[in-house]
Design a protein around this motif. Sequence first.
Motif, PDB file in Angstrom:
ATOM      1  N   ASP A  59      10.815 -17.220 -17.269  1.00  0.00           N
ATOM      2  CA  ASP A  59      11.651 -17.293 -16.072  1.00  0.00           C
ATOM      3  C   ASP A  59      12.950 -15.808 -16.454  1.00  0.00           C
ATOM      4  O   ASP A  59      13.522 -15.677 -15.410  1.00  0.00           O
ATOM      5  N   ALA A  60      12.673 -15.542 -17.765  1.00  0.00           N
ATOM      6  CA  ALA A  60      13.941 -14.459 -17.930  1.00  0.00           C
ATOM      7  C   ALA A  60      13.181 -13.306 -18.443  1.00  0.00           C
ATOM      8  O   ALA A  60      13.753 -12.246 -18.940  1.00  0.00           O
ATOM      9  N   LEU A  62      11.984 -10.509 -16.509  1.00  0.00           N
ATOM     10  CA  LEU A  62      12.287  -9.254 -15.985  1.00  0.00           C
ATOM     11  C   LEU A  62      13.690  -8.746 -16.544  1.00  0.00           C
ATOM     12  O   LEU A  62      13.742  -7.802 -16.782  1.00  0.00           O
ATOM     13  N   HIS A  86      10.207  -6.598  -5.317  1.00  0.00           N
ATOM     14  CA  HIS A  86      11.464  -7.140  -5.492  1.00  0.00           C
ATOM     15  C   HIS A  86      12.268  -6.752  -6.597  1.00  0.00           C
ATOM     16  O   HIS A  86      12.935  -7.769  -7.187  1.00  0.00           O
ATOM     17  N   GLY A  88      15.755  -5.941  -8.718  1.00  0.00           N
ATOM     18  CA  GLY A  88      17.060  -5.855  -8.114  1.00  0.00           C
ATOM     19  C   GLY A  88      17.435  -4.584  -8.921  1.00  0.00           C
ATOM     20  O   GLY A  88      17.704  -4.536 -10.110  1.00  0.00           O
ATOM     21  N   ALA A  91      20.754  -5.042 -10.753  1.00  0.00           N
ATOM     22  CA  ALA A  91      20.754  -5.919 -11.988  1.00  0.00           C
ATOM     23  C   ALA A  91      20.327  -4.663 -13.226  1.00  0.00           C
ATOM     24  O   ALA A  91      20.692  -4.872 -14.298  1.00  0.00           O
ATOM     25  N   TRP A 191      22.534 -22.600 -17.609  1.00  0.00           N
ATOM     26  CA  TRP A 191      23.139 -21.658 -17.112  1.00  0.00           C
ATOM     27  C   TRP A 191      24.800 -21.994 -17.118  1.00  0.00           C
ATOM     28  O   TRP A 191      24.960 -23.345 -16.970  1.00  0.00           O
ATOM     29  N   LEU A 201      28.280 -17.567 -11.760  1.00  0.00           N
ATOM     30  CA  LEU A 201      27.229 -17.553 -12.758  1.00  0.00           C
ATOM     31  C   LEU A 201      27.458 -16.663 -13.635  1.00  0.00           C
ATOM     32  O   LEU A 201      27.740 -15.414 -13.329  1.00  0.00           O
ATOM     33  N   ARG A 204      23.687 -17.436 -19.615  1.00  0.00           N
ATOM     34  CA  ARG A 204      22.690 -18.401 -19.848  1.00  0.00           C
ATOM     35  C   ARG A 204      22.185 -18.542 -21.237  1.00  0.00           C
ATOM     36  O   ARG A 204      22.182 -17.657 -21.961  1.00  0.00           O
TER      37      ARG A 204
ATOM     38  N   PRO B 462      21.474 -10.273  -9.602  1.00  0.00           N
ATOM     39  CA  PRO B 462      19.953 -11.140  -9.711  1.00  0.00           C
ATOM     40  C   PRO B 462      18.893  -9.859  -9.856  1.00  0.00           C
ATOM     41  O   PRO B 462      19.268  -8.691  -9.595  1.00  0.00           O
ATOM     42  N   VAL B 464      15.683 -10.254  -9.226  1.00  0.00           N
ATOM     43  CA  VAL B 464      14.706 -10.164  -8.288  1.00  0.00           C
ATOM     44  C   VAL B 464      15.190 -10.268  -7.051  1.00  0.00           C
ATOM     45  O   VAL B 464      15.927 -11.278  -6.733  1.00  0.00           O
ATOM     46  N   ALA B 548      18.037 -20.260 -11.241  1.00  0.00           N
ATOM     47  CA  ALA B 548      19.363 -19.927 -10.377  1.00  0.00           C
ATOM     48  C   ALA B 548      18.988 -18.934  -9.695  1.00  0.00           C
ATOM     49  O   ALA B 548      18.186 -17.922  -9.485  1.00  0.00           O
ATOM     50  N   ILE B 563      16.732 -14.011  -6.817  1.00  0.00           N
ATOM     51  CA  ILE B 563      16.518 -15.024  -8.036  1.00  0.00           C
ATOM     52  C   ILE B 563      17.013 -14.267  -9.351  1.00  0.00           C
ATOM     53  O   ILE B 563      17.004 -13.159  -9.361  1.00  0.00           O
ATOM     54  N   TYR B 564      17.934 -15.061  -9.947  1.00  0.00           N
ATOM     55  CA  TYR B 564      18.226 -14.604 -11.245  1.00  0.00           C
ATOM     56  C   TYR B 564      17.085 -15.073 -12.296  1.00  0.00           C
ATOM     57  O   TYR B 564      17.264 -15.910 -12.938  1.00  0.00           O
ATOM     58  N   SER B 565      16.509 -13.604 -12.446  1.00  0.00           N
ATOM     59  CA  SER B 565      15.283 -14.042 -13.422  1.00  0.00           C
ATOM     60  C   SER B 565      15.514 -13.374 -14.590  1.00  0.00           C
ATOM     61  O   SER B 565      16.028 -12.495 -14.862  1.00  0.00           O
TER      62      SER B 565
END
Lengths: 227, 565
Positions: A59-60, A62, A86, A88, A91, A191, A201, A204, B462, B464, B548, B563-565
Amino acid sequence: MQLDTKQRITELSIKELLVTQQLNTKPQVVERLAVADDVRELLPDSGLVRGRIVRCSGDAGLSLALSLCSLATQQGSWLGVVGVEHLGLLAAVEHGVALERTVLVHPPKTSREWSITVAAAIEGLDLLIVAVPERLSVNDARRVQTRLQSRRAVMIIVDNTVLSQSRSMNGSNEAQQFLADVVLDTKTKSWSGVDKGAGYLQHRDVRIRVSGRRVARERNYLVTRSC
Amino acid sequence: MRTPKRLAVLRCLDWSAVVAAKNSTTPCAVIHAQRVISRTPAAMRYGVQVGMRRRHAQALCPDIEIVAHQPSRDRTAFDAVVRVVNELVPLIEVSEPGLIVFAARGPSRYMGGDGPMASKIVEALKTSVADSRLAALLVGVGVADSRLAAQIASHASAMASSSANLFVPYVVEPDKTNEWLAPQSVRVLGEFASINRETISLLERLGLNTLHDVCALSESVLAGRFGELGVELHRLSRGDEQYPLAVVPHPPEHLCIEKFDEPVSDQQIIINSVQRMAVAFTEYYSVHGSVCVRIVISFESESGKRSERLWYRPQGLTTSAIIENAKWQLEAWLASQLAGDISGDPESHALENYALENYALENHGLVRVQLIADEVRTDTAQQLRLWGGSTQTDETATQAIGRLSELLGSSAVQVAKWQGGRDVLDSYELVSATHAQTIGSASSHEQISAQKWRGALPNPSPSVVYSEPIQVQINDQFGKLLSVSARHELSASPVSVIIGSTHYKVNSWAGPWPVEERWWDSARSRRLVRLQLVCEKITADSALQILAMLAILEHGEWTVAAIYS
């Protein structure tokens, strides 16, 4: 059994030696792409070795993939993001990726066309972040891998499905067309920064398990990341 | 003094929506980046406007058909129109699907004046384009002395034709363009001359509301304030053309010819040779410090048939742009050749199972490809590196990008461009790599402006981000849907999130953070509340998954935007 693997490792290192010798005659090729300090210790060769495949799952995955690419793109390498929906971009910038040297490519999901696209991207780009379609045939994957090795690019594979957990969570069970050299499996532990309506946030804790065929011994890290 | 050149613009209003619609009466809107970019006349009657958000359009007209933007569809459909106009007017310029520009003097004299010429072309369009979707199409023709004026006139003509229900051309008298443009609002510069919004709004804030106001200032004052853009603004407002269309073909400054000894019938080979020529072509001009803005691409087949077309890009034609245009032209030409063959040959029904393109090429192998520079200007603001040229990696990367756009079409290969905004989706815009001006170099302007807006979400962002937000339910402890009061207070603490059929338990949250944007503009205003949620879920193999996410409440509906991936 143990002997076999040992034998293979010596063979591989001889091969590697040969490759480096070949490359010594061509000094303009940098054999390793630099990575930022905070992720350097995760990688077995403290850098992204050209011609190899890194898988960032979990889940982390990317955000880890983005921070692996950041320093190399700042130093002039080009990054292709192939088939990752998708993403970001904000980011990516925060992780330090130089967006002026980043190209986003959206290939069709059929096996043949996807592999042709990736092969074309490998021709000119140093770094790739790709999401592999489920139906990619093993033959096409092997072709892409051969091309990757001959063109000395680095491919980072990420999962593209965050919300459909059935796949991304059981990463080990899924059919993997590519045999990754390094696998970084991530799992968010907690988190910090938010508290019942207050704050935002910030950090994490991520457990990162490093395995793969270029990793001698599986290792576990607990890392605090800004994202 | 230079004699003014007459320009005619033929505009098919809202071309992409008309082509995308199922038939001529359905309301349909084409959406790009969540905004309406084009809509059919039927949708217009419901009040759907360009620039509206998708939800707003759906609220106005519930049956509206929503279609994603797809440039290739617009272009292929437009070829039918181009072909018809090309029969009446020899050299035309297709700036974009839905817009044709050509020199008006010759055709007008031949057909007896600007008005009759326009009517004749439109009549020919109505009779020979047999596509039921185009019944509702609004066509306008404007004739004036400058590109900008002709564009505005064509739009006015289309609008007038729709209300009068018969075609009305709009002709600005020769030498009157300056006076005609004077009372126009400066906003037309944004709409028709692609001057950016910030500049327009700055002009308005400076009290320059009409083109007359801009024109009344001296050119040097504008140049002092805006630099090169100022000179451009002044030129546009006084109705001058920087580079007038050439009516008489002048000797080309540079041309590339490739002759094939044997007729070539493989489309890929032709495109490859165009690619080689385009590289040499652009290189030639970059060495001379200039850039080609207009080019004639010409193909000649074995049987002596020719296809010649003019291509224009005000920023200058890059290698990939030339290749893309050539590809477009070649495909269209082959299709038309094929149509000609079939109609002329009654026995051709046997062809139905035959690969059509191959057929066309086998019978019309190409013997010659030409690229002719038609208009060249000095390269002003595209110097990239101080130390002459880019690096080796940049070069190979640019080549690879060209190859990728050729494989997948230019819309599938994108680069990011900063545009700013509070939304995580808005801050960077994706532009097709072939249209990007400077690949591989962030302009200093961009680096300075790429700062977060006030009211944007705090770092980290984020990784994603969904372009189509996912519908979710966020409930409080009694299972009631969470709401936010007018004072931006949550009705209760969020307890569970339901995405599809999956339930998540909320661990903690931050927010709500309200955003109220453009409240003065009814079409583009937004009001929403954002919430950061940390959720957990027990998966099938009894592992704990922590997620998250960024949730948004807009129009009473919760969605997950990122989504915070």
